[in-house]
Motif scaffolding. Structure first.
Motif, PDB file in Angstrom:
ATOM      1  N   PHE A  38     129.709  64.799   7.157  1.00  0.00           N
ATOM      2  CA  PHE A  38     130.929  64.083   7.543  1.00  0.00           C
ATOM      3  C   PHE A  38     131.793  65.020   8.393  1.00  0.00           C
ATOM      4  O   PHE A  38     132.230  66.074   7.945  1.00  0.00           O
ATOM      5  N   PHE A  39     132.042  64.628   9.650  1.00  0.00           N
ATOM      6  CA  PHE A  39     132.703  65.525  10.603  1.00  0.00           C
ATOM      7  C   PHE A  39     134.225  65.398  10.549  1.00  0.00           C
ATOM      8  O   PHE A  39     134.767  64.300  10.625  1.00  0.00           O
ATOM      9  N   VAL A  40     134.892  66.523  10.408  1.00  0.00           N
ATOM     10  CA  VAL A  40     136.361  66.543  10.459  1.00  0.00           C
ATOM     11  C   VAL A  40     136.767  67.021  11.853  1.00  0.00           C
ATOM     12  O   VAL A  40     136.416  68.136  12.246  1.00  0.00           O
ATOM     13  N   THR A  41     137.481  66.194  12.619  1.00  0.00           N
ATOM     14  CA  THR A  41     137.889  66.675  13.936  1.00  0.00           C
ATOM     15  C   THR A  41     138.935  67.777  13.735  1.00  0.00           C
ATOM     16  O   THR A  41     139.728  67.733  12.793  1.00  0.00           O
ATOM     17  N   ALA A  92     126.185  73.860  16.799  1.00  0.00           N
ATOM     18  CA  ALA A  92     125.925  74.191  15.390  1.00  0.00           C
ATOM     19  C   ALA A  92     125.117  73.056  14.767  1.00  0.00           C
ATOM     20  O   ALA A  92     125.343  72.654  13.623  1.00  0.00           O
ATOM     21  N   ALA A  93     124.155  72.542  15.535  1.00  0.00           N
ATOM     22  CA  ALA A  93     123.348  71.405  15.078  1.00  0.00           C
ATOM     23  C   ALA A  93     122.592  71.747  13.791  1.00  0.00           C
ATOM     24  O   ALA A  93     122.352  70.868  12.951  1.00  0.00           O
ATOM     25  N   ASP A  94     122.221  73.027  13.614  1.00  0.00           N
ATOM     26  CA  ASP A  94     121.484  73.399  12.399  1.00  0.00           C
ATOM     27  C   ASP A  94     122.336  73.178  11.144  1.00  0.00           C
ATOM     28  O   ASP A  94     121.849  72.727  10.119  1.00  0.00           O
ATOM     29  N   LEU A  95     123.631  73.468  11.260  1.00  0.00           N
ATOM     30  CA  LEU A  95     124.523  73.241  10.117  1.00  0.00           C
ATOM     31  C   LEU A  95     124.630  71.740   9.826  1.00  0.00           C
ATOM     32  O   LEU A  95     124.603  71.300   8.677  1.00  0.00           O
ATOM     33  N   LEU A  96     124.726  70.983  10.897  1.00  0.00           N
ATOM     34  CA  LEU A  96     124.820  69.526  10.775  1.00  0.00           C
ATOM     35  C   LEU A  96     123.604  68.972  10.022  1.00  0.00           C
ATOM     36  O   LEU A  96     123.728  68.174   9.089  1.00  0.00           O
ATOM     37  N   GLU A  97     122.417  69.427  10.436  1.00  0.00           N
ATOM     38  CA  GLU A  97     121.172  68.974   9.796  1.00  0.00           C
ATOM     39  C   GLU A  97     121.171  69.343   8.308  1.00  0.00           C
ATOM     40  O   GLU A  97     120.792  68.546   7.457  1.00  0.00           O
ATOM     41  N   LEU A  98     121.587  70.561   8.030  1.00  0.00           N
ATOM     42  CA  LEU A  98     121.605  71.043   6.647  1.00  0.00           C
ATOM     43  C   LEU A  98     122.555  70.196   5.782  1.00  0.00           C
ATOM     44  O   LEU A  98     122.219  69.798   4.677  1.00  0.00           O
ATOM     45  N   LYS A 110     123.421  67.197   6.270  1.00  0.00           N
ATOM     46  CA  LYS A 110     122.900  65.835   6.145  1.00  0.00           C
ATOM     47  C   LYS A 110     122.023  65.683   4.908  1.00  0.00           C
ATOM     48  O   LYS A 110     121.833  64.583   4.402  1.00  0.00           O
ATOM     49  N   GLU A 111     121.478  66.805   4.426  1.00  0.00           N
ATOM     50  CA  GLU A 111     120.634  66.740   3.227  1.00  0.00           C
ATOM     51  C   GLU A 111     121.455  66.344   1.997  1.00  0.00           C
ATOM     52  O   GLU A 111     120.895  65.992   0.959  1.00  0.00           O
ATOM     53  N   GLY A 112     122.780  66.457   2.114  1.00  0.00           N
ATOM     54  CA  GLY A 112     123.641  65.955   1.044  1.00  0.00           C
ATOM     55  C   GLY A 112     123.824  66.892  -0.132  1.00  0.00           C
ATOM     56  O   GLY A 112     124.435  66.533  -1.129  1.00  0.00           O
ATOM     57  N   VAL A 113     123.292  68.105  -0.027  1.00  0.00           N
ATOM     58  CA  VAL A 113     123.335  69.044  -1.146  1.00  0.00           C
ATOM     59  C   VAL A 113     124.679  69.777  -1.221  1.00  0.00           C
ATOM     60  O   VAL A 113     125.162  70.101  -2.297  1.00  0.00           O
ATOM     61  N   HIS A 114     125.259  70.031  -0.046  1.00  0.00           N
ATOM     62  CA  HIS A 114     126.491  70.826   0.006  1.00  0.00           C
ATOM     63  C   HIS A 114     127.722  69.929   0.123  1.00  0.00           C
ATOM     64  O   HIS A 114     127.711  68.956   0.866  1.00  0.00           O
ATOM     65  N   GLN A 115     128.780  70.326  -0.562  1.00  0.00           N
ATOM     66  CA  GLN A 115     130.030  69.544  -0.486  1.00  0.00           C
ATOM     67  C   GLN A 115     130.825  69.847   0.769  1.00  0.00           C
ATOM     68  O   GLN A 115     131.614  69.053   1.226  1.00  0.00           O
ATOM     69  N   ILE A 116     130.669  71.053   1.284  1.00  0.00           N
ATOM     70  CA  ILE A 116     131.367  71.410   2.517  1.00  0.00           C
ATOM     71  C   ILE A 116     130.543  72.464   3.265  1.00  0.00           C
ATOM     72  O   ILE A 116     129.861  73.289   2.653  1.00  0.00           O
ATOM     73  N   GLY A 117     130.621  72.392   4.591  1.00  0.00           N
ATOM     74  CA  GLY A 117     129.959  73.384   5.429  1.00  0.00           C
ATOM     75  C   GLY A 117     130.914  73.802   6.525  1.00  0.00           C
ATOM     76  O   GLY A 117     131.761  73.013   6.962  1.00  0.00           O
ATOM     77  N   ALA A 118     130.795  75.052   6.950  1.00  0.00           N
ATOM     78  CA  ALA A 118     131.670  75.527   8.020  1.00  0.00           C
ATOM     79  C   ALA A 118     130.880  76.423   8.955  1.00  0.00           C
ATOM     80  O   ALA A 118     129.916  77.072   8.544  1.00  0.00           O
TER      81      ALA A 118
END
Ligand code: VG1
Ligand code: CO
Length: 565
Positions: free
Chosen positions: A301-304, A268-274, A276-284
């Motif tokens: 920021f990755f949550v294990t 899910a590298a595309d989500l990671l890149e997105l 990283k732009e810092g716009v979203h507070q959370i991604g899943a």
């Protein structure tokens, strides 16, 4: 319609693994292959329970699913099943099947998915049987199904039945003295209703619309072209009012768009890149069949997953379902980090450690010993159903964010401060020659048998990063189910160090070709000033030790893992 008895002969290797039978699509497409396995599933239901029973059927939309549903329909009719409840267009997420089996009190369900494995004509397909509690069949049942696949001589089908998957509603056929009904059911309705009972949708709506104190709140959820698309659209957009732009890759595709529908930092590298732009507070992100989830905070920021379930436990009272029922107990799979154990201890509730695979949580939930559990493999769930549940986990995180008015990262830091941090990494060596993989396990098993590692001090890392650990104990994990007393052995080699750090080695049971070796590395850090270090760096010495004692690189010829999660 008439019942035909078709002669057949056994196929080798129809052994359900960690989560059902998974093979290349081309294997399932062989004449009689799918039919044999389906007949053995149906035969595993005692005749008096099978006659007139209801089964739920659905899958993640992958290639060959529609063919498999037609096969199952023809065979269910011929084997005395009374009704099949099938998802619209064949679509049901794995959690939705579990939800519906329980809701309509069905005898069980057949799930058409290979979860996070790639799909399409060259990808994988899978069939999994769930029992009446809505959970994956326990080992006793899957062993029986496997035993039958080795002896099968014929199967039954009604050749004239063809099911229209695209129209919601019921159709019936008279089959030699009984009525067989197929009901095509809305894919998302039942699951959505259940989520409304568990979470406070009004509060979540406020968070998403920006009416809460955390405005403006922006998030993104990525279905990875898998089954969660329609669920995300319905729940996040329609019910909670999120804009369309908050959901990505929501059209279930037969081949998942050529991607690997596994929600981790690699696939899910595309989500990671997105993020990283810092716009979203959370991604899943979610896997093909919707039972796995990955949670990322702002700036990726990755949550294990091991931390995720522990945080949900610690904040359970932010979720109305738990506020009502309380947390009865918690559980994790053996390789999952001990973070949740510390929460359980603090709450003085029971804490279980089971083998890898969701089927081992079912008995504990049915006996009301646990309410919440998780696996390091991006699986999080509760006793609202009997499968892990990706969308549920995301709604749980949103609930915690809105109640605590904190960011994902601050929630995590606060958790570590309170309990200390378990650093965790899993290294997967995929597509390894099976013989070599078995050798690695043999080497380790031998070390367990002769206790040759116990009390030894092992060193890894180099220069300033060098670190030594003393081995406290080694074993090959075995588990006795506290409810039914069944014993499951050889579930993974554990090397446990005196400071609580652990190394675990096991072979995957979900792959379709060759072997995958999984190496799990964990250490514990109580010192807050060290919590923001990189897991990779912290765990490097332990990983060196793992590679050394297993001789993995020499035996497999691999100098690096395929995927690190
Ligand atoms: C993997 C994971 C395990 C998970 C299983 C099914 O099994 O490690 O934790 O329960 O997949 O997940 P294995 O045997 O390959 O390690 V899923 O989302 O495929 O239903
Ligand atoms: Co899955």
């Amino acid at each position: 319609v008439e019942v035909t008895v078709q002669e057949t002969s056994p196929f080798d290797g129809q052994k359900p693994g960690t989560s059902g039978l998974r093979k290349a699509v081309t294997v399932f497409q062989q004449k009689h292959y799918t039919e044999n396995f389906v007949q053995c599933i149906l035969d595993s239901i005692p005749e008096e329970k099978r006659k007139g029973c209801t089964l739920v059927v659905g899958g993640d939309g992958r290639f060959f699913m529609r063919d498999a549903i037609q096969i199952i329909s023809r065979m269910a009719a011929a084997n005395g099943v009374g009704e099949l409840v099938i998802g619209h267009n064949g679509i049901f997420s794995t959690p939705a099947v579990s939800c519906i089996i329980r809701k309509i009190k069905a005898r069980g369900g057949i799930l058409l998915t290979a979860s996070h494995n790639p799909g399409g004509p060259e990808g994988d397909f899978g069939i999994k049987y769930n029992t009446e509690n809505g959970g994956p069949a326990p080992e006793a049942v899957t062993n029986e199904i496997f035993a039958r696949t080795g002896k099968i001589t014929s199967y039954k089908l009604c050749k004239e039945i063809t099911v229209d998957l695209d129209t919601i509603g019921s159709n019936s056929w008279e089959v030699e003295g009984h009525t067989f009904t197929v009901t095509v059911r809305d894919s998302v309705e039942d699951y959505t209703q259940l989520m409304k009972e568990i979470f406070d949708f009004d509060l979540l709506k406020k968070l998403i619309s920006g009416d809460s104190d955390q405005q403006p709140f922006k998030f993104v959820a990525n279905a990875m072209n898998g089954v969660t698309g329609p669920y995300l659209k319905r729940i996040l957009c329609q019910e909670l009012g999120a804009p369309d732009s908050a959901t990505l890759k929501c059209e279930p595709k037969e081949d998942f768009g050529g991607d690997h529908p596994d929600p981790n930092q690699t696939y899910a590298a595309d989500l990671l890149e997105l993020l990283k732009e810092g716009v979203h507070q959370i991604g899943a992100a979610f896997d093909g069949d919707g039972d796995r989830n990955m949670i990322l905070g702002q700036n990726a920021f990755f949550v294990t997953p091991s931390d995720s379930v522990a945080v949900i436990a610690d904040n359970a009272m932010c979720i109305p379902y738990f506020a009502k029922t309380g947390l009865k107990g918690v559980a994790r799979s053996m390789p999952t980090s001990a973070a949740i154990d510390r929460v359980g201890q603090k709450m003085r509730i029971e804490c279980f450690e089971v083998p890898t695979g969701w089927k081992f949580f079912g008995n504990l939930m049915d006996a009301e010993r646990i309410s919440l559990c998780g696996e390091e493999s991006f699986g999080t769930g509760s006793d609202h159903i009997r499968e892990k549940d990706g969308v549920w986990a995301f709604l749980a995180w949103l609930s915690i964010i809105v109640s605590r008015k904190m960011s994902v990262q601050d929630i995590m830091k606060d958790f570590w401060k309170k309990y200390g941090r378990s650093f965790f990494l899993r290294c997967d060596y995929e597509n390894v020659d099976s013989e070599a993989a078995n050798k690695v396990i043999e080497v380790l098993r031998k070390a367990v048998e002769d206790s040759s590692l116990v009390n030894k001090t092992l060193t890894g890392g180099s220069g300033k990063e060098q670190k030594s650990y003393q081995v406290k104990s080694t074993d090959d994990f075995s588990y006795t189910d506290p409810i039914d007393g069944s014993l499951t052995s050889k579930q993974g080699i554990r090397v446990i160090f005196t400071d609580g750090s652990r190394l675990i080695f096991r072979l995957s049971g979900t792959g379709s070709t060759n072997a995958t070796i999984r190496v799990y590395v964990e250490s514990y850090e109580p010192d807050e000033s060290k919590h923001m270090q990189e897991a990779k760096n912290v765990l490097k010495p332990l990983l060196d030790i793992a590679l050394d004692i297993s001789q993995l690189q020499k035996l497999t010829g691999r100098d690096a893992p395929t995927v690190i999660t």
